[in-house]
Design an enzyme around this catalytic site. Structure first.
Site, PDB file in Angstrom:
ATOM      1  N   HIS A  30      39.109  65.512  14.332  1.00 60.73           N
ATOM      2  CA  HIS A  30      39.668  66.294  15.441  1.00 60.73           C
ATOM      3  C   HIS A  30      38.615  66.593  16.501  1.00 60.73           C
ATOM      4  O   HIS A  30      37.428  66.740  16.191  1.00 60.73           O
ATOM      5  CB  HIS A  30      40.346  67.580  14.943  1.00 60.73           C
ATOM      6  CG  HIS A  30      39.461  68.563  14.229  1.00 60.73           C
ATOM      7  ND1 HIS A  30      38.690  69.482  14.896  1.00 60.73           N
ATOM      8  CD2 HIS A  30      39.254  68.784  12.901  1.00 60.73           C
ATOM      9  CE1 HIS A  30      38.050  70.236  14.003  1.00 60.73           C
ATOM     10  NE2 HIS A  30      38.361  69.822  12.778  1.00 60.73           N
ATOM     11  N   ASP A  66      38.874  69.281  18.730  1.00 61.22           N
ATOM     12  CA  ASP A  66      38.762  70.694  19.123  1.00 61.22           C
ATOM     13  C   ASP A  66      37.820  71.447  18.196  1.00 61.22           C
ATOM     14  O   ASP A  66      37.474  70.980  17.102  1.00 61.22           O
ATOM     15  CB  ASP A  66      40.145  71.369  19.135  1.00 61.22           C
ATOM     16  CG  ASP A  66      40.814  71.404  17.763  1.00 61.22           C
ATOM     17  OD1 ASP A  66      40.756  70.385  17.046  1.00 61.22           O
ATOM     18  OD2 ASP A  66      41.381  72.454  17.400  1.00 61.22           O
ATOM     19  N   ASP A 121      31.887  70.710  12.117  1.00 62.28           N
ATOM     20  CA  ASP A 121      33.367  70.747  12.063  1.00 62.28           C
ATOM     21  C   ASP A 121      33.922  70.583  13.450  1.00 62.28           C
ATOM     22  O   ASP A 121      34.161  71.536  14.130  1.00 62.28           O
ATOM     23  CB  ASP A 121      33.796  72.069  11.416  1.00 62.28           C
ATOM     24  CG  ASP A 121      35.300  72.166  11.254  1.00 62.28           C
ATOM     25  OD1 ASP A 121      35.984  71.131  11.392  1.00 62.28           O
ATOM     26  OD2 ASP A 121      35.795  73.271  11.015  1.00 62.28           O
ATOM     27  N   GLU A 163      43.527  70.922  15.739  1.00 61.95           N
ATOM     28  CA  GLU A 163      43.501  71.028  14.278  1.00 61.95           C
ATOM     29  C   GLU A 163      43.219  72.469  13.867  1.00 61.95           C
ATOM     30  O   GLU A 163      43.739  72.949  12.874  1.00 61.95           O
ATOM     31  CB  GLU A 163      42.421  70.103  13.697  1.00 61.95           C
ATOM     32  CG  GLU A 163      42.487  69.949  12.169  1.00 61.95           C
ATOM     33  CD  GLU A 163      41.833  71.084  11.390  1.00 61.95           C
ATOM     34  OE1 GLU A 163      42.181  71.263  10.206  1.00 61.95           O
ATOM     35  OE2 GLU A 163      40.975  71.802  11.947  1.00 61.95           O
ATOM     36  N   GLU A 164      42.368  73.139  14.660  1.00 61.57           N
ATOM     37  CA  GLU A 164      41.958  74.505  14.300  1.00 61.57           C
ATOM     38  C   GLU A 164      43.061  75.527  14.548  1.00 61.57           C
ATOM     39  O   GLU A 164      42.911  76.682  14.168  1.00 61.57           O
ATOM     40  CB  GLU A 164      40.694  74.900  15.087  1.00 61.57           C
ATOM     41  CG  GLU A 164      39.476  74.007  14.828  1.00 61.57           C
ATOM     42  CD  GLU A 164      38.869  74.219  13.452  1.00 61.57           C
ATOM     43  OE1 GLU A 164      39.400  75.041  12.690  1.00 61.57           O
ATOM     44  OE2 GLU A 164      37.869  73.541  13.142  1.00 61.57           O
ATOM     45  N   GLU A 181      36.844  65.550   7.537  1.00 60.71           N
ATOM     46  CA  GLU A 181      36.342  66.933   7.578  1.00 60.71           C
ATOM     47  C   GLU A 181      35.112  67.037   6.670  1.00 60.71           C
ATOM     48  O   GLU A 181      35.002  66.291   5.686  1.00 60.71           O
ATOM     49  CB  GLU A 181      37.420  67.889   7.056  1.00 60.71           C
ATOM     50  CG  GLU A 181      38.619  68.036   7.966  1.00 60.71           C
ATOM     51  CD  GLU A 181      38.425  69.055   9.074  1.00 60.71           C
ATOM     52  OE1 GLU A 181      37.363  69.726   9.098  1.00 60.71           O
ATOM     53  OE2 GLU A 181      39.320  69.162   9.918  1.00 60.71           O
TER      54      GLU A 181
HETATM   55 ZN   LIG Z   1      37.727  70.762  10.979  1.00 66.78          ZN
END
Ligand SMILES: [Zn+2]
Length: 370
Positions: A77, A79, A108, A137-138, A166
């Site tokens: 991801h 974001d 992350d 995603e967050e 991840e």
């Molecule tokens: Zn993540």
């Protein structure tokens, strides 16, 4: 080590571009697209609930399923969480003398995402290389949802598995919880509290919360609602309360309870949803239910899980948190497997070792068939 420079350059560039979930990720998407010469690229645009323009990317090179059985796709991801607590520049993208990348999203997961992109670019050209690059995603998983619902290229590439990269310290994770969010809103009448003319919204919310407390306790103590394959075995049921800034001499006009309910694959969420609905009805509060995809869990004996165990030397595990796999499992079975550790993620000390990121590249290659 091979790939060090390519991973370092891309990971640092991505960290330097602000893509906190509440701003547009356009600049990061453009930077990634510039890396993907020779790939077929699909850009899927959408507007998030706050009206911010977002874009996700699907990229593919090499044979598609019709030609050669489908490959193993890599996913990450774009974001990040907000820069809460940062004293240093969260967007420095500084790489120190020890080869550590500093900044928001370093672990992350802009660092692991850079490793995915370098792995796809450097995979031998006769093998299928597919990238599913999401955002939000967050927050809502809306980017992964857009790929699962709308990507013609992902459908054509038809991967047989997806690695969601991840940070798991390169331990394969074959299943995790997913969540349902409940938003309960009680309305009151705002007035000076001394006059007796207002109505405090909390008086409607409190009976609802008493029932929610009993439900939370039941989820903790009733072992028939537990899943022993997860740690902790009980579902998460976490309320957050908001009076929207009302002062203590004001009858509260609006009181909101948000509850995150995380459950694993073997738990049927229906009785919990019904209990929340019934309690909201009894208390006269307005309830909104926001569902993510169902919990992903790839069987322990699935070939993708076995291959990941063989390549990493670690037995596959389960985890209590969520990822885009709750949505991407509609494209193919998922495992979560990526370099770096969660320890500094979502903290103002977030960092990633460039060597560890680059070491994931050959490991991804092996899982992709090289
Ligand atoms: Zn993540």
């Amino acid at each position: 080590m091979e790939h060090i420079d390519a991973v370092a350059r891309l990971a640092a560039d991505l960290v330097r571009l602000d893509s906190r979930s509440f701003v547009s990720n356009q600049a990061v998407a453009d930077r990634i697209a510039a890396e993907l010469d020779g790939f077929e690229l699909e850009r899927i645009a959408y507007t998030d609930p706050a009206g911010v323009a977002k874009q996700v990317l699907v990229a593919h090179r090499g044979p598609t399923k019709g030609e050669q059985g489908g490959g193993v796709a890599l996913s990450g991801h774009m974001d990040t969480v907000p820069d809460t607590g940062w004293q240093d520049d969260p967007f420095s993208g500084r790489i120190d003398a020890g080869g550590i990348l500093h900044g928001l999203g370093a672990a992350d997961m802009k660092g692991p995402l850079a490793a995915c992109i370098v792995a796809a670019r450097t995979l031998p050209a006769h093998l299928p290389a597919t990238l599913l690059i999401t955002t939000d995603e967050e927050t809502t998983k809306q980017g992964a949802r857009a790929i699962a619902d709308r990507s013609a290229l992902a459908r054509r590439a038809a991967p047989r598995g997806v690695i969601v990269a991840e940070p798991t310290s390169l331990v394969p994770v074959r299943g995790h919880r997913s969540n349902i969010d409940f938003v309960a809103v009680a309305e009151g009448i705002q007035a000076h509290s001394s006059l007796g003319t207002g109505r405090n919204a909390n008086w409607a919310l409190i009976p609802f919360l008493v029932e929610m407390k009993a439900l939370a306790e039941r989820l903790r103590t009733d072992t028939s609602l537990h899943d022993a394959a997860y740690a902790p075995p009980f579902s998460d049921f976490n309320p957050v309360l908001d009076n929207h800034g009302a002062a203590v001499n004001v009858t509260v006009p609006k009181a909101t309870a948000r509850i995150k309910f995380r459950y694993s694959r073997s738990i049927d969420p229906t009785p919990v949803v019904q209990a929340v609905e019934a309690a909201a009805e009894r208390a006269g509060v307005r309830l909104t239910i926001i569902r993510q995809g169902r919990p992903p869990e790839t069987p322990a004996d699935h070939p993708l899980v076995r291959a990941a165990e063989a390549v990493t030397g670690h037995e596959a595990e389960t985890r209590p948190f969520g990822t885009d796999a709750s949505e991407l499992q509609e494209i193919a079975p998922c495992i979560i497997l990526g370099p770096e550790v969660m320890d500094t993620a979502h903290s103002p000390r977030e960092r990633a070792s460039i060597a560890r990121l680059a070491a994931a590249v050959p490991l991804f290659h092996r899982l992709m068939g090289a």
